[in-house]
Motif scaffolding. Structure first.
Motif, PDB file in Angstrom:
ATOM      1  N   ALA A   1       1.917  21.487  12.562  1.00  0.00           N
ATOM      2  CA  ALA A   1       1.610  21.613  13.992  1.00  0.00           C
ATOM      3  C   ALA A   1       1.625  20.228  14.624  1.00  0.00           C
ATOM      4  CB  ALA A   1       0.251  22.282  14.182  1.00  0.00           C
TER       5      ALA A   1
ATOM      6  N   THR B   1       5.172  18.982  14.977  1.00  0.00           N
ATOM      7  CA  THR B   1       6.041  19.482  16.047  1.00  0.00           C
ATOM      8  C   THR B   1       6.385  18.358  17.017  1.00  0.00           C
ATOM      9  OG1 THR B   1       4.112  20.158  17.347  1.00  0.00           O
ATOM     10  CG2 THR B   1       5.190  21.860  16.017  1.00  0.00           C
TER      11      THR B   1
ATOM     12  N   TRP C   1       7.139  26.786   4.029  1.00  0.00           N
ATOM     13  CA  TRP C   1       8.252  27.753   4.063  1.00  0.00           C
ATOM     14  C   TRP C   1       8.219  28.619   2.807  1.00  0.00           C
ATOM     15  CZ3 TRP C   1      12.686  29.217   1.448  1.00  0.00           C
ATOM     16  CH2 TRP C   1      13.642  29.928   2.186  1.00  0.00           C
TER      17      TRP C   1
ATOM     18  N   LEU D   1       4.774  36.671   2.784  1.00  0.00           N
ATOM     19  CA  LEU D   1       5.478  37.827   3.344  1.00  0.00           C
ATOM     20  C   LEU D   1       5.786  38.840   2.240  1.00  0.00           C
ATOM     21  CD1 LEU D   1       7.864  36.094   5.897  1.00  0.00           C
ATOM     22  CD2 LEU D   1       5.979  37.635   6.423  1.00  0.00           C
TER      23      LEU D   1
ATOM     24  N   PHE E   1      -1.566  39.673  14.065  1.00  0.00           N
ATOM     25  CA  PHE E   1      -0.968  39.802  12.727  1.00  0.00           C
ATOM     26  C   PHE E   1       0.546  40.001  12.827  1.00  0.00           C
ATOM     27  CE2 PHE E   1       0.498  42.352   9.188  1.00  0.00           C
ATOM     28  CZ  PHE E   1      -0.122  41.805   8.086  1.00  0.00           C
TER      29      PHE E   1
ATOM     30  N   ARG F   1       3.733  37.429  11.793  1.00  0.00           N
ATOM     31  CA  ARG F   1       4.777  37.791  10.813  1.00  0.00           C
ATOM     32  C   ARG F   1       6.169  37.723  11.418  1.00  0.00           C
ATOM     33  NH1 ARG F   1      -0.155  37.674   9.117  1.00  0.00           N
ATOM     34  NH2 ARG F   1      -0.325  37.969   6.870  1.00  0.00           N
TER      35      ARG F   1
ATOM     36  N   ALA G   1       7.138  34.293  11.720  1.00  0.00           N
ATOM     37  CA  ALA G   1       7.336  33.758  10.366  1.00  0.00           C
ATOM     38  C   ALA G   1       8.723  34.121   9.843  1.00  0.00           C
ATOM     39  CB  ALA G   1       6.260  34.291   9.413  1.00  0.00           C
ATOM     40  N   VAL G   2       9.136  35.367  10.050  1.00  0.00           N
ATOM     41  CA  VAL G   2      10.460  35.794   9.586  1.00  0.00           C
ATOM     42  C   VAL G   2      11.544  35.030  10.340  1.00  0.00           C
ATOM     43  CG1 VAL G   2      12.069  37.742   9.488  1.00  0.00           C
ATOM     44  CG2 VAL G   2       9.688  38.069   8.812  1.00  0.00           C
TER      45      VAL G   2
ATOM     46  N   LEU H   1      11.617  31.623   8.904  1.00  0.00           N
ATOM     47  CA  LEU H   1      12.163  31.678   7.541  1.00  0.00           C
ATOM     48  C   LEU H   1      13.685  31.544   7.586  1.00  0.00           C
ATOM     49  CD1 LEU H   1      10.599  32.114   4.889  1.00  0.00           C
ATOM     50  CD2 LEU H   1      11.291  34.501   4.965  1.00  0.00           C
TER      51      LEU H   1
ATOM     52  N   VAL I   1       8.315  28.266  16.798  1.00  0.00           N
ATOM     53  CA  VAL I   1       7.478  27.233  16.184  1.00  0.00           C
ATOM     54  C   VAL I   1       6.139  27.118  16.909  1.00  0.00           C
ATOM     55  CG1 VAL I   1       7.201  24.720  16.076  1.00  0.00           C
ATOM     56  CG2 VAL I   1       9.186  25.779  15.036  1.00  0.00           C
ATOM     57  N   PHE I   2       6.183  26.994  18.241  1.00  0.00           N
ATOM     58  CA  PHE I   2       4.933  26.775  18.969  1.00  0.00           C
ATOM     59  C   PHE I   2       4.072  28.039  19.016  1.00  0.00           C
ATOM     60  CE2 PHE I   2       7.175  22.975  20.435  1.00  0.00           C
ATOM     61  CZ  PHE I   2       6.181  22.049  20.201  1.00  0.00           C
TER      62      PHE I   2
ATOM     63  N   HIS J   1       4.011  30.363  16.588  1.00  0.00           N
ATOM     64  CA  HIS J   1       3.464  30.470  15.228  1.00  0.00           C
ATOM     65  C   HIS J   1       2.342  29.451  15.016  1.00  0.00           C
ATOM     66  CE1 HIS J   1       3.960  31.939  11.073  1.00  0.00           C
ATOM     67  NE2 HIS J   1       3.707  30.712  10.681  1.00  0.00           N
ATOM     68  N   ALA J   2       2.556  28.220  15.514  1.00  0.00           N
ATOM     69  CA  ALA J   2       1.541  27.171  15.373  1.00  0.00           C
ATOM     70  C   ALA J   2       0.262  27.561  16.100  1.00  0.00           C
ATOM     71  CB  ALA J   2       2.080  25.850  15.918  1.00  0.00           C
TER      72      ALA J   2
END
Lengths: 131, 128
Positions: free
Chosen positions: A35, A38, A82, A89, B25, B29, B32-33, B36, B77-78, B80-81
Motif C-alpha cells: 500500500a 503504490t 501475489w 483464493l 469480501f 476477491r 484480487a483475481v 492476479l 490496486v487502490f 484492494h489496498a
C-alpha cells in the motif's frame, strides 16, 4: 492488570512458532508495504505524464542505492503477496486445507517469493547493465 | 404506562446484520483475481520500461491496450489496498477517534491515488 485476574486466552508468545502464523502475518505486513509502495506506481505514472525531466528523476532514484533497496523490498512484497494471495483464493475454493498440505504450500509460497524476486532482479540487472 | 410510542415489534425488527458484510469480501476477491492476472503483465511492462528512454516508454504506455490495462490496474490496486488496510485498522486500532481518523486517511489516500493514477494514464494515452 485488571481488578479480577481471570485467565486470558493465550496470545502469540504462548504458541510454538509455526509456518501458518508466519504466512498470515507476512500477508498483512506485505499488504501494508505494498500500500505504501503504490507511491512507486503513482510517482512513475505521474512522472511519465509530466515529461522527460521528471521521468529522468524517477529513473535516477530507481538506480540509486536507496531506490534499489526499496524496489527490491517492494518486489519481494509483491511476489509474496501475489503467491500467498493465490494460495488464499485456492483456500477459498476449499483447496489445500489438510494440515500437511497447508504447511507445505505455506513453505512453497515463501520459497517461491524468494525465487521470483531473484529472477526478476537478475533480469533487471542484466537489462540495465551492471549497477 | 410505557413512555415508548413504538410497538415492541417495531423495536425488535431490523436488528439483524446490515446485509453489507459480503460486499467487502466479494470486492476484495474480485480485485484480487484482477490483480492476479494484471501483476504478471505489469512485471513484463516494468522489465521492458527499464531498457527504454522517455519517448519509447511514453509511446509504450500510450498504446491503447497498455493504457487500458493500466487504468484497470490502478483502480484495482487502490480499491484492494483500501479494503485490506480497512481490515487491518479494524483489527488493531481500538481507539474510537484514532480508528476514525486512520480509516478516513486511508480512504482519502486511496481515492486520491486512484484519481491521480487514472489522470496520469489518461494524459499519457491522450496527450502529446
Amino acid at each position: 492488570m485488571s481488578a479480577n485476574a481471570r485467565p486470558l486466552s493465550p496470545h502469540i508468545q504462548i504458541y510454538r512458532w509455526q509456518i501458518q502464523m508466519m504466512t498470515s502475518i507476512l500477508h498483512r505486513a506485505t499488504g501494508i508495504a505494498l500500500a505504501a509502495g503504490t507511491l512507486v506506481l503513482l510517482c512513475s505514472l505521474l512522472a511519465l505524464a509530466a515529461g522527460p525531466e521528471r521521468w529522468a528523476d524517477v529513473a535516477a532514484f530507481g538506480r540509486s542505492g536507496l531506490g534499489t533497496f526499496l524496489l527490491l523490498g517492494w518486489t519481494w512484497s509483491l511476489a509474496y503477496h501475489w503467491l500467498n494471495g493465490l494460495r488464499h483464493l485456492l483456500q477459498d475454493l476449499g483447496w489445500g486445507y489438510r494440515i500437511e498440505q497447508f504447511v507445505r504450500n505455506g513453505w512453497l509460497v515463501v520459497a517461491g517469493s524468494l525465487i521470483l524476486t531473484i529472477l526478476v532482479w537478475v533480469c533487471v540487472f542484466a537489462q540495465r547493465g551492471g549497477a | 404506562m410505557s413512555t415508548q410510542l413504538r410497538t415492541p415489534m417495531k423495536t425488535a425488527l431490523g436488528l439483524g446484520s446490515a446485509k453489507q458484510g459480503l460486499h467487502h469480501f466479494m470486492v476484495q476477491r474480485i480485485t484480487a483475481v484482477a490483480l492476479l492476472l494484471l501483476v504478471p503483465w505489469l512485471l513484463w511492462l516494468v522489465l521492458k520500461l527499464v531498457t527504454l528512454d522517455f519517448a519509447a516508454a511514453h509511446a509504450l504506455l500510450a498504446q491503447p491496450w497498455n493504457a487500458s490495462l493500466l487504468l484497470v490496474l490502478v483502480i484495482a490496486v487502490f480499491w484492494h489496498a483500501q479494503l485490506g488496510l480497512q481490515v487491518v485498522i479494524e483489527d488493531y486500532v481500538h481507539g474510537k477517534g484514532s480508528n476514525l481518523v486512520l480509516q478516513l486517511a486511508v480512504k482519502l489516500f486511496c481515492f486520491l491515488g486512484a484519481a491521480a493514477g487514472v489522470l496520469a494514464v489518461l494524459k499519457i494515452a491522450l496527450g502529446r
